[in-house]
Design an enzyme around this catalytic site. Sequence first.
Site, PDB file in Angstrom:
ATOM      1  N   LYS A  90       0.830  -1.207   0.000  1.00 52.23           N
ATOM      2  CA  LYS A  90       0.000   0.000   0.000  1.00 52.23           C
ATOM      3  C   LYS A  90       0.868   1.262   0.000  1.00 52.23           C
ATOM      4  CE  LYS A  90      -3.706  -0.121   2.571  1.00 52.23           C
ATOM      5  NZ  LYS A  90      -4.885   0.090   3.461  1.00 52.23           N
TER       6      LYS A  90
ATOM      7  N   LYS B  30       2.352  -4.147  10.908  1.00 53.59           N
ATOM      8  CA  LYS B  30       1.022  -4.409  11.455  1.00 53.59           C
ATOM      9  C   LYS B  30       1.218  -5.039  12.825  1.00 53.59           C
ATOM     10  CE  LYS B  30      -3.324  -4.080  10.120  1.00 53.59           C
ATOM     11  NZ  LYS B  30      -3.922  -3.043   9.275  1.00 53.59           N
TER      12      LYS B  30
ATOM     13  N   ASP C  29      -6.982  -0.203  14.019  1.00 55.74           N
ATOM     14  CA  ASP C  29      -7.519  -1.216  13.107  1.00 55.74           C
ATOM     15  C   ASP C  29      -8.665  -1.876  13.879  1.00 55.74           C
ATOM     16  OD1 ASP C  29      -6.756  -2.571  10.387  1.00 55.74           O
ATOM     17  OD2 ASP C  29      -7.126  -4.256  11.699  1.00 55.74           O
TER      18      ASP C  29
HETATM   19  P1  NAI Z   1     -16.897   0.437   9.487  1.00 59.95           P
HETATM   20  O1  NAI Z   1     -16.800  -0.663  10.511  1.00 59.95           O
HETATM   21  O2  NAI Z   1     -17.172   1.827   9.924  1.00 59.95           O
HETATM   22  O3  NAI Z   1     -18.001   0.053   8.391  1.00 59.95           O
HETATM   23  C1  NAI Z   1     -18.192  -1.225   7.886  1.00 59.95           C
HETATM   24  C2  NAI Z   1     -19.678  -1.337   7.552  1.00 59.95           C
HETATM   25  O4  NAI Z   1     -19.892  -2.547   6.838  1.00 59.95           O
HETATM   26  C3  NAI Z   1     -20.570  -1.381   8.787  1.00 59.95           C
HETATM   27  O5  NAI Z   1     -21.626  -0.450   8.638  1.00 59.95           O
HETATM   28  C4  NAI Z   1     -21.081  -2.820   8.808  1.00 59.95           C
HETATM   29  O6  NAI Z   1     -22.381  -2.938   9.355  1.00 59.95           O
HETATM   30  C5  NAI Z   1     -21.063  -3.165   7.343  1.00 59.95           C
HETATM   31  N1  NAI Z   1     -20.966  -4.588   7.023  1.00 59.95           N
HETATM   32  C6  NAI Z   1     -20.248  -5.550   7.618  1.00 59.95           C
HETATM   33  N2  NAI Z   1     -20.384  -6.713   6.974  1.00 59.95           N
HETATM   34  C7  NAI Z   1     -21.205  -6.484   5.933  1.00 59.95           C
HETATM   35  C8  NAI Z   1     -21.714  -7.287   4.885  1.00 59.95           C
HETATM   36  N3  NAI Z   1     -21.400  -8.581   4.776  1.00 59.95           N
HETATM   37  N4  NAI Z   1     -22.519  -6.700   3.973  1.00 59.95           N
HETATM   38  C9  NAI Z   1     -22.845  -5.395   4.051  1.00 59.95           C
HETATM   39  N5  NAI Z   1     -22.400  -4.583   5.038  1.00 59.95           N
HETATM   40  C10 NAI Z   1     -21.590  -5.131   5.955  1.00 59.95           C
HETATM   41  O7  NAI Z   1     -15.518   0.342   8.666  1.00 59.95           O
HETATM   42  P2  NAI Z   1     -14.873   1.444   7.714  1.00 59.95           P
HETATM   43  O8  NAI Z   1     -13.894   2.227   8.469  1.00 59.95           O
HETATM   44  O9  NAI Z   1     -15.937   2.131   6.933  1.00 59.95           O
HETATM   45  O10 NAI Z   1     -14.030   0.509   6.722  1.00 59.95           O
HETATM   46  C11 NAI Z   1     -14.666  -0.286   5.746  1.00 59.95           C
HETATM   47  C12 NAI Z   1     -13.655  -1.229   5.123  1.00 59.95           C
HETATM   48  O11 NAI Z   1     -12.570  -0.500   4.582  1.00 59.95           O
HETATM   49  C13 NAI Z   1     -13.025  -2.232   6.089  1.00 59.95           C
HETATM   50  O12 NAI Z   1     -12.765  -3.424   5.375  1.00 59.95           O
HETATM   51  C14 NAI Z   1     -11.713  -1.573   6.468  1.00 59.95           C
HETATM   52  O13 NAI Z   1     -10.729  -2.511   6.855  1.00 59.95           O
HETATM   53  C15 NAI Z   1     -11.336  -0.918   5.152  1.00 59.95           C
HETATM   54  N6  NAI Z   1     -10.459   0.234   5.267  1.00 59.95           N
HETATM   55  C16 NAI Z   1     -10.818   1.294   6.051  1.00 59.95           C
HETATM   56  C17 NAI Z   1      -9.981   2.378   6.167  1.00 59.95           C
HETATM   57  C18 NAI Z   1     -10.354   3.567   6.993  1.00 59.95           C
HETATM   58  O14 NAI Z   1      -9.637   4.569   6.916  1.00 59.95           O
HETATM   59  N7  NAI Z   1     -11.424   3.528   7.767  1.00 59.95           N
HETATM   60  C19 NAI Z   1      -8.682   2.429   5.462  1.00 59.95           C
HETATM   61  C20 NAI Z   1      -8.451   1.288   4.589  1.00 59.95           C
HETATM   62  C21 NAI Z   1      -9.304   0.228   4.534  1.00 59.95           C
END
Ligand code: NAI
Length: 343
Positions: free
Chosen positions: A67, A79, A116
């Site tokens: 990344k 990590k 994380d």
């Molecule tokens: P978050 O936890 O705020 O949001 C994830 C959302 O996905 C939640 O609303 C949850 O209810 C929903 N969800 C979970 N399983 C699901 C499914 N099977 N189908 C539909 N919805 C589902 O997490 P965030 O911060 O928005 O991150 C989202 C993704 O992006 C994660 O995989 C995270 O690791 C990745 N990511 C996030 C970063 C960040 O800056 N927040 C940076 C890089 C990657």
Amino acid sequence: MFEDLLEAWDGEEAVIRFDADSGAWMFVCVHSTALGPSGGGTRMRVYPTPADGLADGMRLSGAMTRKFAAADIPRGGGKAVLAVPALPAGDARRKLLLRYGDLVASLGGTYRTAGDMNITPADLDVVAERCPWVYGTTARGGNSARGTAIGTLHAIHATLENVFGSPALDGRRILVQGAGAVGADLAAKLLAEGADVLVADVDEQRARTTGATVIAVDDVIGTECDLYSPCATGGTLNADSIPRLRCKAIAGCANNQLATPEDGERLHAAGILYAPDYVANAGGVVQLVGIEDLGWDEGELQAGLAKIGDTLRAVFAAASAGGLSPAEAAEQLAMDRVAAARA
Ligand code: NAI
């Protein structure tokens, strides 16, 4: 078991500590410092065995190397994993995080942490009481979702441009899976640019508050759209889902979208343009390192985030020129940068 993992790993070092007071294992995995000190989030989780926690840290630290390298940010991949018997709360949680802060401090900046899974900005505040190498504390602006959403939007523009000849969102049907911190922000930005946005979230209320058209979680794979944006969990692109996809392109923020490396080739063979996840979702680390380490102002941050679109355009061009999938082209770009720095 630790021996097997360490012998098979291509990373630089793994620091392992057993925390007798809590029963937690602490693993700090430094995959590469070729481009700069290693950075990456700390994840707290219950794992079947401690070795599963170490394996997770090793795998995720390698993804961080890619990344940073693809984003051309002078940092290496790291990590950390806190493999706990049960998620701690209250004073036990605070004490564990303080001891973890001591461990990270003892590495002298070789590894720099952020949040994380199950680690909040408030948790990072506790770690920062003992250690200067912490991104994303509440005092420093909290989490990186804003940068990630903007970076993912640039990735979507670049991907649409490659498939349709124009980056414009007006009238394009975009399916966002996950309306969390990043997904909800992204959906709002897509709506503002005139896209026809579909959203699915296991928490339906969250999906509804975006104002986009809500679809059932089980209908994500199989719903026709121009671009599918995985923003929930990893592994959604696999041997079972790929033949059922009805999109022309994929660009989202979720980590580890491909269940296996072969799935990148499967998408390529299916004629679906895939924006490699670690290129598309680099906005979070661009924001944290840019603002907190490199002293960027807002204008420099926006320019840094826009570079994500340029990187993807370069990846797509290299893929076409070399007869590669975008996943292979991104791997080549990232690892060439690391090899050049090592040399
Ligand atoms: P978050 O936890 O705020 O949001 C994830 C959302 O996905 C939640 O609303 C949850 O209810 C929903 N969800 C979970 N399983 C699901 C499914 N099977 N189908 C539909 N919805 C589902 O997490 P965030 O911060 O928005 O991150 C989202 C993704 O992006 C994660 O995989 C995270 O690791 C990745 N990511 C996030 C970063 C960040 O800056 N927040 C940076 C890089 C990657």
